[in-house]
Design an enzyme around this catalytic site. Structure first.
Site, mmCIF file in Angstrom:
data_model
loop_
_atom_site.group_PDB
_atom_site.id
_atom_site.type_symbol
_atom_site.label_atom_id
_atom_site.label_comp_id
_atom_site.label_asym_id
_atom_site.label_seq_id
_atom_site.Cartn_x
_atom_site.Cartn_y
_atom_site.Cartn_z
ATOM 1 C CE1 TYR A 133 -5.248 -9.745 30.285
ATOM 2 C CE2 TYR A 133 -3.832 -11.457 32.074
ATOM 3 C CZ TYR A 133 -4.637 -11.281 30.686
ATOM 4 O OH TYR A 133 -4.811 -12.092 29.698
ATOM 5 C CE LYS A 255 -3.007 -10.520 23.436
ATOM 6 N NZ LYS A 255 -3.515 -11.609 24.434
ATOM 7 C CG HIS A 279 -8.000 -14.596 25.200
ATOM 8 N ND1 HIS A 279 -7.229 -13.180 26.055
ATOM 9 C CD2 HIS A 279 -7.234 -15.304 26.112
ATOM 10 C CE1 HIS A 279 -6.225 -13.257 27.289
ATOM 11 N NE2 HIS A 279 -6.275 -14.753 27.428
HETATM 12 C C1 FNR Z 1 -2.695 -16.630 26.799
HETATM 13 N N1 FNR Z 1 -3.798 -15.065 26.677
HETATM 14 C C2 FNR Z 1 -3.053 -14.160 26.957
HETATM 15 N N2 FNR Z 1 -3.176 -13.521 26.910
HETATM 16 C C3 FNR Z 1 -2.372 -12.064 27.611
HETATM 17 O O1 FNR Z 1 -3.295 -11.318 27.283
HETATM 18 N N3 FNR Z 1 -2.401 -12.626 28.484
HETATM 19 C C4 FNR Z 1 -2.067 -13.257 29.218
HETATM 20 O O2 FNR Z 1 -1.766 -14.064 30.186
HETATM 21 C C5 FNR Z 1 -2.596 -14.396 28.587
HETATM 22 N N4 FNR Z 1 -2.491 -15.889 29.035
HETATM 23 C C6 FNR Z 1 -2.946 -17.462 27.831
HETATM 24 C C7 FNR Z 1 -2.284 -18.630 28.828
HETATM 25 C C8 FNR Z 1 -2.497 -19.409 27.606
HETATM 26 C C9 FNR Z 1 -2.145 -20.777 27.851
HETATM 27 C C10 FNR Z 1 -3.193 -18.895 26.283
HETATM 28 C C11 FNR Z 1 -3.266 -19.860 25.134
HETATM 29 C C12 FNR Z 1 -3.174 -18.388 25.826
HETATM 30 C C13 FNR Z 1 -3.682 -15.479 24.791
HETATM 31 C C14 FNR Z 1 -3.233 -15.515 24.030
HETATM 32 O O3 FNR Z 1 -1.938 -14.299 24.196
HETATM 33 C C15 FNR Z 1 -3.257 -15.414 23.048
HETATM 34 O O4 FNR Z 1 -4.321 -14.366 22.668
HETATM 35 C C16 FNR Z 1 -3.677 -16.489 22.294
HETATM 36 O O5 FNR Z 1 -3.301 -17.877 22.578
HETATM 37 C C17 FNR Z 1 -3.582 -16.181 20.702
HETATM 38 O O6 FNR Z 1 -4.143 -17.814 20.210
HETATM 39 P P1 FNR Z 1 -3.380 -18.722 20.014
HETATM 40 O O7 FNR Z 1 -2.426 -18.132 18.690
HETATM 41 O O8 FNR Z 1 -2.674 -19.328 20.712
HETATM 42 O O9 FNR Z 1 -4.326 -20.047 18.853
#
Ligand code: FNR
Length: 383
Positions: A133, A255, A279
């Site tokens: 990030y 992403k 996300h």
């Molecule tokens: C995330 N996601 C996420 N993405 C990212 O780039 N950095 C992060 O720190 C996080 N943190 C995060 C925490 C939690 C609890 C979730 C559920 C998701 C998004 C993640 O990378 C991804 O894009 C999604 O989880 C994909 O969707 P599904 O498979 O959970 O439906």
């Protein structure tokens, strides 16, 4: 009873997670933004993707092995990055990193993980990628990127879809904080989840260990949360991407892509891959589903640049559906998290086993030899 009988699919993994994780952490995991329409849309869009079986033909055994950026993996799916992992289940990301290495699939370590990027790299080996990030402070970005390279990461995933601080209703209602706020309600929720409480006592309280070097010292917990939210919620401008591209000599994946314009920008700015994602329905409730935008983005950028995708993928069939729509690789977030929350460390291995078997069965059922042949089975494309 065997693990497979108790936890045959993601439905049981999620139910197991609900029973074992305190409500404030479980809701952080399952929840989305707004009315959570996006979460439902991700599922229904995937469920509507049909695959055409070709039953009559040669005898064969499907081969799931799949390469991305010249690296061979055992299957075309991996673990998406997720922060606050240790709040959901202690040592979550460490368990998954070890399992990803054993299963030979990629795992992406989040900037917001509750362990250090060095530890995950050591556990995940070459299978570990790092997700960044962007921070507002340029010098901090530089030191963060250099640190990831020193730790041995070869692939950097730059997430661009958190331009503003969000208001997730469940988290606000639950007063979510890291570590959990010591009040009566939290104690009550934790008391009802003794396995979580014991594991958390053993592992120590969750902290943003990777980010600790980039925050001022002496902040209270509330101040730290506010500082991080503010520091990482920024627009990833073209200049910022250029800076990261110049600093990072390895592979760069962007992403959070949903539009053809962002896809083209990323390509022009030297990204090696695109990651289509909303996300998991956590940022914008009106965002389109990856299923709906993937074919258009594939057409716009051509076959040259690898496209990864996530959001709503829950089983091996969904992985096949995304590949049929034109993805080069598919990632899952919540499915893996549910599995570890439900089953502990062995849950990560079990999830990878089940997803692999489901994908193998799907390919066998439709008469498809390998994941890269899946687009020929998309119903829309075949008619
Ligand atoms: C995330 N996601 C996420 N993405 C990212 O780039 N950095 C992060 O720190 C996080 N943190 C995060 C925490 C939690 C609890 C979730 C559920 C998701 C998004 C993640 O990378 C991804 O894009 C999604 O989880 C994909 O969707 P599904 O498979 O959970 O439906």
């Amino acid at each position: 009873m065997t693990l497979d009988r108790r936890f045959p699919s993601v439905l049981e993994w999620q139910e197991g997670a609900r029973r074992r994780v305190p409500k404030f952490a479980y809701e952080f995991l399952v929840g989305g933004i707004g009315e959570e329409r996006g979460i439902c849309a991700n599922r229904s869009a995937l469920q509507a993707v049909e695959l055409l079986p070709h039953y009559i033909g040669d005898d064969f055994t499907p081969e799931l092995g799949h390469s991305l950026f010249g690296q061979a993996f055992s299957a075309p799916f991996g673990v998406a990055p997720f922060g606050l992992d240790g709040l959901i289940w202690p040592r979550m990301v460490q368990h998954i990193a070890g399992a990803a290495r054993r299963a030979d699939i990629p795992i992406v370590m989040s900037s917001f993980a509750t362990t250090t990027l060095e530890e995950v790299r050591a556990l995940g080996g070459e299978n570990a990628w790092f997700q960044l990030y962007v921070l507002k402070d340029r010098e901090k970005n530089r030191s963060f990127v250099e640190r990831a390279a020193r730790a041995g990461y070869k692939t950097l995933v730059l997430t661009v879809d958190i331009p503003t601080v969000t208001r997730r209703r469940r988290d606000i209602r639950n007063g979510l904080s890291v570590p959990p706020a010591p009040n009566l309600r939290t104690y009550w929720e934790v008391l009802k989840r003794p396995a979580w409480a014991i594991e958390t006592l053993r592992a120590g309280r969750p902290e943003f260990k990777t980010l600790l070097d980039y925050v001022p010292e002496g902040l209270s917990l509330a101040e730290l949360g506010a500082y991080l939210a503010e520091e990482t919620s920024c627009i990833v401008t073209i200049d910022r991407i250029r800076e990261i591209r110049d600093l990072w000599k390895g592979r760069l994946i962007i992403k959070g892509i949903l539009s053809e314009t962002d896809a083209k920008h990323s390509f022009e700015l030297g990204a090696d891959g695109l990651w289509i994602s909303n996300h998991g329905g956590r940022q914008l409730d009106a965002a389109p589903t990856p299923v709906s935008v993937l074919p258009g983005i594939r057409k716009a950028v051509g076959r040259e640049i690898p496209i990864m995708v996530d959001s709503g993928v829950r089983d091996g069939l969904d992985v096949a559906r995304m590949m049929a729509l034109g993805a080069d690789f598919v990632f899952l977030g919540r499915a893996f998290i549910y599995a570890v929350a439900a089953m502990g460390e062995k849950g990560a291995d079990h999830a990878m086993f089940v997803l692999t078997e489901e994908l193998r069965m799907t390919l066998g059922q439709i008469g498809c030899r390998r994941p890269s042949d899946l687009p020929a089975h998309l119903v829309a494309a075949s008619e």
